[in-house]
Structure formats: structure tokens, C-alpha cells
Design a protein around this motif. Structure first.
Motif, PDB file in Angstrom:
ATOM      1  N   PRO A 386       9.614   0.376  38.296  1.00 52.29           N
ATOM      2  CA  PRO A 386       8.926   1.669  38.175  1.00 52.29           C
ATOM      3  C   PRO A 386       8.239   1.851  36.834  1.00 52.29           C
ATOM      4  CG  PRO A 386      11.280   1.962  37.919  1.00 52.29           C
ATOM      5  CD  PRO A 386      11.082   0.528  38.288  1.00 52.29           C
ATOM      6  N   LEU A 387       8.590   0.995  35.861  1.00 50.03           N
ATOM      7  CA  LEU A 387       7.987   1.080  34.531  1.00 50.03           C
ATOM      8  C   LEU A 387       7.520  -0.305  34.095  1.00 50.03           C
ATOM      9  CD1 LEU A 387      10.405   3.306  32.404  1.00 50.03           C
ATOM     10  CD2 LEU A 387       8.047   3.825  32.977  1.00 50.03           C
ATOM     11  N   PRO A 388       6.333  -0.413  33.508  1.00 46.95           N
ATOM     12  CA  PRO A 388       5.918  -1.718  32.992  1.00 46.95           C
ATOM     13  C   PRO A 388       6.628  -2.061  31.686  1.00 46.95           C
ATOM     14  CG  PRO A 388       4.221  -0.077  32.572  1.00 46.95           C
ATOM     15  CD  PRO A 388       5.262   0.599  33.401  1.00 46.95           C
ATOM     16  N   ASP A 389       6.958  -1.059  30.905  1.00 52.04           N
ATOM     17  CA  ASP A 389       7.616  -1.248  29.616  1.00 52.04           C
ATOM     18  C   ASP A 389       8.760  -0.247  29.473  1.00 52.04           C
ATOM     19  OD1 ASP A 389       5.722  -3.252  28.629  1.00 52.04           O
ATOM     20  OD2 ASP A 389       4.297  -1.570  28.497  1.00 52.04           O
ATOM     21  N   ASP A 390       9.435  -0.347  28.329  1.00 53.82           N
ATOM     22  CA  ASP A 390      10.464   0.617  27.909  1.00 53.82           C
ATOM     23  C   ASP A 390      11.744   0.541  28.729  1.00 53.82           C
ATOM     24  OD1 ASP A 390       8.801   1.617  25.907  1.00 53.82           O
ATOM     25  OD2 ASP A 390       7.854   3.029  27.295  1.00 53.82           O
ATOM     26  N   ILE A 391      11.890  -0.473  29.607  1.00 59.77           N
ATOM     27  CA  ILE A 391      13.200  -0.712  30.222  1.00 59.77           C
ATOM     28  C   ILE A 391      14.064  -1.515  29.246  1.00 59.77           C
ATOM     29  CG2 ILE A 391      14.403  -1.864  32.113  1.00 59.77           C
ATOM     30  CD1 ILE A 391      12.080  -1.204  33.921  1.00 59.77           C
ATOM     31  N   LEU A 392      13.429  -2.474  28.572  1.00 62.69           N
ATOM     32  CA  LEU A 392      14.069  -3.180  27.465  1.00 62.69           C
ATOM     33  C   LEU A 392      13.470  -2.662  26.172  1.00 62.69           C
ATOM     34  CD1 LEU A 392      14.138  -6.905  28.696  1.00 62.69           C
ATOM     35  CD2 LEU A 392      16.106  -5.437  28.290  1.00 62.69           C
ATOM     36  N   VAL A 393      14.335  -2.223  25.257  1.00 63.54           N
ATOM     37  CA  VAL A 393      13.856  -1.648  23.997  1.00 63.54           C
ATOM     38  C   VAL A 393      14.680  -2.197  22.840  1.00 63.54           C
ATOM     39  CG1 VAL A 393      13.026   0.476  25.072  1.00 63.54           C
ATOM     40  CG2 VAL A 393      15.395   0.340  24.277  1.00 63.54           C
ATOM     41  N   PRO A 394      14.101  -2.268  21.633  1.00 66.71           N
ATOM     42  CA  PRO A 394      14.874  -2.682  20.450  1.00 66.71           C
ATOM     43  C   PRO A 394      15.949  -1.651  20.120  1.00 66.71           C
ATOM     44  CG  PRO A 394      12.507  -2.878  20.053  1.00 66.71           C
ATOM     45  CD  PRO A 394      12.674  -2.101  21.329  1.00 66.71           C
ATOM     46  N   ILE A 395      17.127  -2.128  19.811  1.00 67.12           N
ATOM     47  CA  ILE A 395      18.217  -1.217  19.467  1.00 67.12           C
ATOM     48  C   ILE A 395      17.876  -0.423  18.210  1.00 67.12           C
ATOM     49  CG2 ILE A 395      20.651  -1.099  18.780  1.00 67.12           C
ATOM     50  CD1 ILE A 395      21.175  -3.562  20.428  1.00 67.12           C
ATOM     51  N   SER A 396      17.255  -1.085  17.246  1.00 67.17           N
ATOM     52  CA  SER A 396      16.970  -0.425  15.975  1.00 67.17           C
ATOM     53  C   SER A 396      16.024   0.762  16.141  1.00 67.17           C
ATOM     54  CB  SER A 396      16.361  -1.434  14.988  1.00 67.17           C
ATOM     55  OG  SER A 396      15.173  -2.015  15.532  1.00 67.17           O
ATOM     56  N   GLU A 397      15.148   0.740  17.152  1.00 69.13           N
ATOM     57  CA  GLU A 397      14.190   1.820  17.344  1.00 69.13           C
ATOM     58  C   GLU A 397      14.697   2.901  18.290  1.00 69.13           C
ATOM     59  OE1 GLU A 397      10.533   0.178  18.666  1.00 69.13           O
ATOM     60  OE2 GLU A 397      10.310  -1.202  16.963  1.00 69.13           O
ATOM     61  N   SER A 398      15.497   2.540  19.271  1.00 67.94           N
ATOM     62  CA  SER A 398      15.883   3.493  20.326  1.00 67.94           C
ATOM     63  C   SER A 398      17.382   3.716  20.388  1.00 67.94           C
ATOM     64  CB  SER A 398      15.382   2.987  21.689  1.00 67.94           C
ATOM     65  OG  SER A 398      13.986   2.786  21.677  1.00 67.94           O
ATOM     66  N   GLU A 399      18.082   3.535  19.282  1.00 67.36           N
ATOM     67  CA  GLU A 399      19.548   3.671  19.319  1.00 67.36           C
ATOM     68  C   GLU A 399      19.963   5.069  19.753  1.00 67.36           C
ATOM     69  OE1 GLU A 399      23.470   3.199  16.401  1.00 67.36           O
ATOM     70  OE2 GLU A 399      21.521   2.378  15.794  1.00 67.36           O
TER      71      GLU A 399
END
Length: 580
Positions: A386-399
Motif C-alpha cells: 500500500p506504500l512505496p516507501d516508509d514501511i522500512l525506516v531508519p531507527i535514528s530518524e523515526s524512533e
């Protein structure tokens, strides 16, 4: 005694005995035991027929008849006193060693290696008066244990003048592979096919290249061939340069210890040899004096740039997972691992979370969101992202967003009544989200996958087969569906770790293929409940997230001429059994 057949004429260090002919031993003494376990007598047993390194001979300058005669050759003459040197013997991986198996309580050495520590001598010097007249036949064996003399080792041909045996033994021990990385299932390897058939025991090698280092063990040194231009390897079998290659022409040529090919040495790597035929700089180069090294690979060894560590969590949120506390245990463990900074990768590490019951739930973890967004995919026949991006994200940015989602998951599904699972579809959805980068896929299940792709049936459980000849049928996968999916995951550099905490039959034999063929593990918690099994699940999950890891790895095993690998065991996928 002729430990490996043949006469004594011309053997190094075998001179005529002083004082004329040797005398037979007095009768009535206690027998010396067969080094392979046959014919051992109670009391006064010495298990090493060659004696300890440096052990003295019998008093009076003579030695009695040998306690054993290989292959029943009772008429073989006794050896003279002094140091005994077994003939040259090749070994797997090019490492040679002799000796008795380690004592009880000490680890067995690996192929071409021996366990660390001091060489323990027998209880006392060999006394010919304690050897009986009867001889015991035993097949020829190559030892992989304690080293008694170094004169046969390729690349370490003989002790330098004035160098004692103990110093040379330390050199050999330094060059052997540590036993926590490589070890054999036996203490002595047969030197021929006939000997192998006579011993009638399985021969195997246990390999664990990323094994944790024992206390006080030396760190594995890193080797960089940037100044040379490329890593020095055999042109035929691709064996890496190692301490047991044979040097020639004052270091300008070397012979591979596995395939025997002689080849020129790269000009930048040429170095003079000493009087024993060994390089004078061998102790300054870890690859020439260590049994385990790490090579810094140049760009030509990489298919693509190193990818960041990725952890995708696929979590069952069915009724069973909620009421047993599995979901609470999993989310709290993930939170603690992230907050403590134990997950490897630092700023580059990435995380994704997918939950499932009878449908898939993807989560938008963009760092610009105040709270995560859930997207439900209920069409299990035609999966899509359902999403092209933002399913996998860097921990440092989206903790912060990740922590918010983990805190809310138990409350979101607290009132669920769904007790079915689409695990197969969930794994395929995770594969779609991470196949471009690879990583570690963590699957948590509480009930049998009954709907969606790769659905299984609980009716396969048949307790009436237990204890019968057909019980083995319950241990076989129902089909190759999960095996084929595992092979597909492997090609995308994805490894699966499974944590299964069911209350009923889950068909573990079929599901476990996902971990088996991707290099992962299966952790099984039958009748799980947070009160009695929660701490175990939490501890093992934290360990998996923080342990030493290898990413995008291909393991290759090479053996010397005369050996053949007939079977592989373990959690892995065999891409090819013969690289030559």
C-alpha cells in the motif's frame, strides 16, 4: 613399532639402537592401551604410543617390543630410542597435526587445529617393562589432536637448528584454526579409504565462522591486501594464502597446500626464506601465521555496496497471541532493544513492522508523522504494497514513531476475536517490502497459518501415528511451499528468524523450512504464557537482535585432494557442491 607401516631405514631421526640388539620386555607387565580405545587395560594405561613431546626413553638405552602393531604386524621391529617422528601426513585444509584425543573436559580441536592450551604429557615416561607381549591391530589414522612433532607439516617443514620442539609446537598451534570456529567429530582422521571403512564411525566437520570468541581468546586479525593489489589466492582452486603453503625459489613461487598447484608470487608479496624454507616475515603477516583471519575485500568481491542492517518484524495479532501475552512480550522486547542501542548498525539500521491475523496490516513510519498510520490489505490472493516507501525506516530518524506504534499495538488488538492466521501471506508481504535491500525477517506466530498463501491444515496432526513406524510422516513437510519461499528469500539476501508460541498444533515440520533454508533459527514455545515463558522469549529475542551478525554472506568450504564432502547439514541453502 611401525605406527604407519614401512620400515625404519631412512626415516629421519631413526638411528641404530645403542648397545646392540634390543631386548624384549619382561613378561607380566601391564599392557599399554590401543590409542583408539581397543584393548585398554585397567590401571597403568598410557594412551599415546608416541609418548609426550620430549618424553625420555626407557632406562638402560634399550626399548622393548612395541605394545601395538598396526594391521596385526606383530613381527614389526621396535623403534630406536630418541625422538620419534611420524611420516608426513596431509590433512583437511592443509593443516597437519598428530597426537592423542584431548582429555575429558577439553574441547576437541577443529580440522587442522587443536584446542588451545598446553600440551599435556602422559602420566609418566613409557616403561617397556609395563608392556605386554600381545599386540593389538589398529588402522592407520591421522591425528587432529595433540601435536607430537612438527617435522611433517608443510610450510613448517622442520624445526630450525637450535630451536626446541616446544617452540616449534607453539608455532604450529598459532597457525591452526581455533576450535571454536572449526572442529572435527573425531580426534583422529583415517589416512585412507580402507582405514575409514575399518573404523566405521562418521567423519564430520562442524563449522561456525561467526562463533562468539571464548574468554581470553585473541581477536581475529584483519588483513588488507590493498598495497599488494589483490588478495593472494590459488589460481586453480581459489584457496587463500595460508600458513601451510609451501614456498620455493626463495619466496618467488609457492605451492597450494590443497590442490598442489605451483604458481608465481606477486612481485609486491615476495619475501626471502629462512634456512627452514619459511618466510622470514611470517610473524608480521597474520595470513601466514594465523589459522583464522578476516580479509578486507576490495570492490571486485562485492555485487553491490554494503547495505544497511534491516530488521522487519512480522507479528501475529490473533486472539491466541493476545490472551497468552505473546504480543506484549514481543513489543516490550523490541522497545528495550531499540532504546538501549543494542541493535547493530548505528545510524544506518532500519526497522519495519507488519502485523497479521486474517489480513495484513502495514504501517507508515515516516518521521514527519505525529503517529503511525495503519493500512490494511485484506486481499490475500493478490498482495500489493500500500506504500512505496516508509514501511522500512531508519531507527535514528523515526524512533519516536516506532515507539508510539509499539506502545499502541497491544491496545489496538486487545478486543480481537479472530483466531486465524495468514502467516504465509504475511511473509510474502514482508518479502515485497524488503527484497530490494535484504535483511533479517523476524516472524512471530501463535497459531497455525490456516488462510491465505501456504495455508496448512490442523487435521494433519495424528497422535495415533506416535510410536509407530509411520511417526516419521509427522516430521516431514506437507509440501515444498515453504521451502521454495525460503529459497526465494535467500536470493534476496533475507534470513528468517521464527518465534512460535502456539497453544495447539501448528505443523512446525512444514513452517520451519522458512528458517532452515535461509540460515535462520526456529524458537518454539509450546503452551506459551507470559507468566512462565515470557522471560525466556524476551531474553532470546534480545539476543537475536544484538548478537554478532553477518550480512549478505556466501560460505565456501574447500578441502584438499583425496577428500570429498558428501553431505551438508544445518540451516543453509546449497547453491553448488562443486566449485571446480
Amino acid at each position: 613399532m611401525q605406527p604407519f607401516g614401512g620400515g625404519y631405514a631412512g626415516q629421519p631421526g631413526f638411528g641404530a639402537p645403542p648397545g646392540g640388539a634390543m631386548q624384549p620386555p619382561p613378561a607380566g607387565g601391564q599392557p599399554m592401551s590401543n590409542p583408539f580405545g581397543a584393548g585398554a587395560a585397567a590401571g597403568g594405561v598410557i594412551s599415546n604410543p608416541f609418548g609426550a613431546p620430549g618424553a625420555g626413553g626407557p632406562p638402560g638405552g634399550s626399548m622393548g617390543a612395541p605394545p601395538t602393531a598396526p594391521f596385526g604386524n606383530a613381527a614389526a621391529g621396535p623403534p630406536p630410542p630418541g625422538n620419534m617422528a611420524p611420516p608426513p601426513v596431509p590433512n583437511m585444509g592443509g593443516v597437519d597435526a598428530y597426537g592423542a584425543p584431548p582429555a575429558m573436559g577439553t574441547p576437541y580441536p577443529g580440522v587442522g587445529g587443536r584446542a588451545g592450551g598446553n600440551v599435556e604429557p602422559p602420566p609418566g615416561p613409557f616403561n617397556p617393562g609395563n608392556a605386554g607381549a600381545a599386540s593389538v591391530a589398529a588402522p592407520n589414522f591421522y591425528s587432529t589432536g595433540e601435536v607430537t612433532t612438527p617435522s611433517h607439516v608443510p610450510g613448517l617443514a622442520s624445526a630450525a637448528p637450535g630451536q626446541d620442539t616446544t617452540t616449534t609446537l607453539k608455532d604450529i598451534e598459532l597457525c591452526n584454526a581455533p576450535p571454536h570456529f572449526v572442529r572435527s567429530t573425531v580426534g583422529r582422521l583415517p589416512n585412507s579409504l580402507s582405514s575409514k571403512q575399518k573404523c566405521a564411525i562418521p567423519l564430520g566437520i562442524v563449522l561456525q565462522p561467526l562463533a562468539p570468541l571464548p574468554p581470553q581468546a585473541e581477536e581475529v586479525p584483519a588483513v588488507n591486501f590493498a598495497s599488494v593489489g589483490t588478495i593472494i589466492r590459488c589460481k586453480d582452486c581459489r584457496t587463500y594464502i595460508n600458513p601451510f603453503v609451501k614456498w620455493e625459489a626463495n619466496g618467488r613461487r609457492w605451492t597450494c597446500n590443497l590442490c598442489g598447484k605451483s604458481q608465481m608470487t606477486t612481485d609486491q608479496y615476495v619475501q626471502a626464506l629462512d634456512e627452514t624454507g619459511r618466510r622470514v616475515d611470517r610473524f608480521q603477516k597474520p595470513e601466514l601465521c594465523k589459522g583464522a583471519v578476516e580479509y578486507i575485500a576490495p570492490g571486485e568481491y562485492m555485487v553491490r555496496p554494503p547495505q544497511p542492517p534491516v530488521f522487519m518484524f512480522v507479528i501475529d495479532v490473533s486472539y491466541t497471541a493476545i490472551v497468552t501475552g505473546m504480543l506484549d512480550t514481543v513489543v516490550s522486547s523490541i522497545k528495550e532493544s531499540i532504546q538501549s542501542g543494542q541493535i547493530p548498525g548505528g545510524q544506518r539500521a532500519q526497522v519495519g513492522i507488519i502485523t497479521f491475523d486474517t489480513s495484513l496490516h502495514f504501517y507508515n513510519l515516516n518521521s514527519n508523522l505525529s503517529q503511525p498510520q495503519m493500512m490494511v490489505v485484506s486481499d490475500l490472493e493478490d498482495l500489493f504494497l500500500p506504500l512505496p516507501d516508509d514501511i522500512l525506516v531508519p531507527i535514528s530518524e523515526s524512533e519516536a514513531v516506532i515507539m508510539s506504534l509499539l506502545d499502541s499495538l497491544p491496545n489496538i488488538f486487545r478486543e480481537t476475536k479472530i483466531n486465524e492466521s495468514c502467516m504465509g501471506s504475511a511473509v510474502k508481504g514482508a518479502f515485497m517490502a524488503m527484497k530490494h535491500i535484504g535483511g533479517k525477517l523476524m516472524v512471530f506466530g501463535a497459531c497455525i497459518p490456516s488462510i491465505g498463501d501456504l495455508a496448512l491444515k490442523s487435521t494433519r496432526d495424528n497422535p495415533r501415528l506416535l510410536g509407530t513406524d509411520r511417526e516419521v510422516e509427522l516430521l516431514r513437510p506437507v509440501n515444498d511451499g515453504y521451502k521454495d519461499l525460503g529459497s526465494e528469500l535467500t536470493r534476496a539476501q533475507i534470513s528468517v528468524e521464527m518465534f512460535l508460541a502456539p497453544q495447539q498444533y501448528i505443523d512446525l515440520a512444514s513452517i520451519s523450512s522458512l528458517a532452515k533454508y535461509t540460515g535462520g533459527d526456529v524458537r518454539y514455545y509450546p503452551n506459551f504464557h507470559i507468566q512462565h515463558s515470557g522471560a525466556k522469549l524476551q531474553s532470546e529475542l534480545k539476543h537475536v537482535l544484538s548478537r554478532y551478525m553477518g550480512w549478505e554472506a556466501v560460505m565456501r568450504v574447500r578441502v584438499s585432494r583425496g577428500w570429498k564432502i558428501t553431505k551438508f547439514y544445518g540451516h543453509l541453502t546449497i547453491r553448488g557442491q562443486d566449485l571446480l
